[in-house]
Design an enzyme around this catalytic site. Sequence first.
Site, PDB file in Angstrom:
ATOM      1  N   PRO A 151       0.847  -1.208   0.000  1.00 64.12           N
ATOM      2  CA  PRO A 151       0.000   0.000   0.000  1.00 64.12           C
ATOM      3  C   PRO A 151       0.883   1.259   0.000  1.00 64.12           C
ATOM      4  CG  PRO A 151      -0.718  -1.559   1.685  1.00 64.12           C
ATOM      5  CD  PRO A 151       0.593  -2.057   1.167  1.00 64.12           C
ATOM      6  N   GLU A 152       0.637   2.116  -0.968  1.00 63.20           N
ATOM      7  CA  GLU A 152       1.384   3.371  -1.059  1.00 63.20           C
ATOM      8  C   GLU A 152       0.561   4.495  -0.441  1.00 63.20           C
ATOM      9  OE1 GLU A 152       4.425   3.796  -1.944  1.00 63.20           O
ATOM     10  OE2 GLU A 152       4.830   1.781  -2.689  1.00 63.20           O
TER      11      GLU A 152
END
Length: 278
Positions: free
Chosen positions: A2-3
């Site tokens: 997850p960015e």
Amino acid sequence: MPELPEVETVCRALRPVLEGRSLAKVQCNRPDLRYPLPTDMEGELKGHIITGIRRRAKYILIDFNHGLTLIGHLGMSGRVLIEPPSLFYMKPGPHDHVIFMTSHQYKITLRDPRRFGFLLLKPTHHLENLHPFCSLGFEPLGDHSLVASRFQAVLKTRAVSIKSALLNQAIIAGLGNIYACEALWQAKISPLRLTNTLTLEETKVLLKEIDDVLTRAIDAGGSTLRDHVQPNGNTGYFQHSLKAYNRANQPCVRCKVTLLTKIIQSSRATYYCRECQQ
Ligand SMILES: [Zn+2]
């Protein structure tokens, strides 16, 4: 992994569900993720009103009215599933490690197959003094017209490549490799430029393009938002609209003549156009 845009998307999805509400139940299905889960999380949190959901870098901060903040990080594979009140909640899977039930019967599940994520419970007033919050740099998302000169001053104190600087959490927090490549391409700044050579005007353009690339990723994440609200689906997040990242030897979509170059900087792949990025 997850960015930042995905973490922001999770915060936006949690806000209307949690703010002003409290937790009725906290169920931990194992003692630890990357770190041990907070001791007696249910006893510490149950019944206390949630006053706000914040994001700092890639950390989710859930503030409670009795002075505690639940810090969440999604690690490599963490996801947050939100289910509205139902008679038939999803059956917990093998990787659903922590389940929160709100006072109004929303069920929030932290699913993390690889368990690099974590939850910590800390006094809210103490956060700014805690690692890593005490050493995090500028927040990459938001209005930067006021911080450009301060950001440039930080860059001036160093003589490293701007690409490496954008991945340094102490300079700018949580940007990530893909978005650093994309922002430099949009700003027409070479990833090899030394930080102390950037003008104030270039710094302003860079900050604006960083915000733009993250904002578009968040907007494109509408589907991811649905994934987080409903427990199904996959995230193919923003990949289709990348202009530079992972496009080595393909024509630059701006100048249309130069093939994009791949180099390695600070052990990370950088993609850029030698023609339009100076
Ligand atoms: Zn080009």
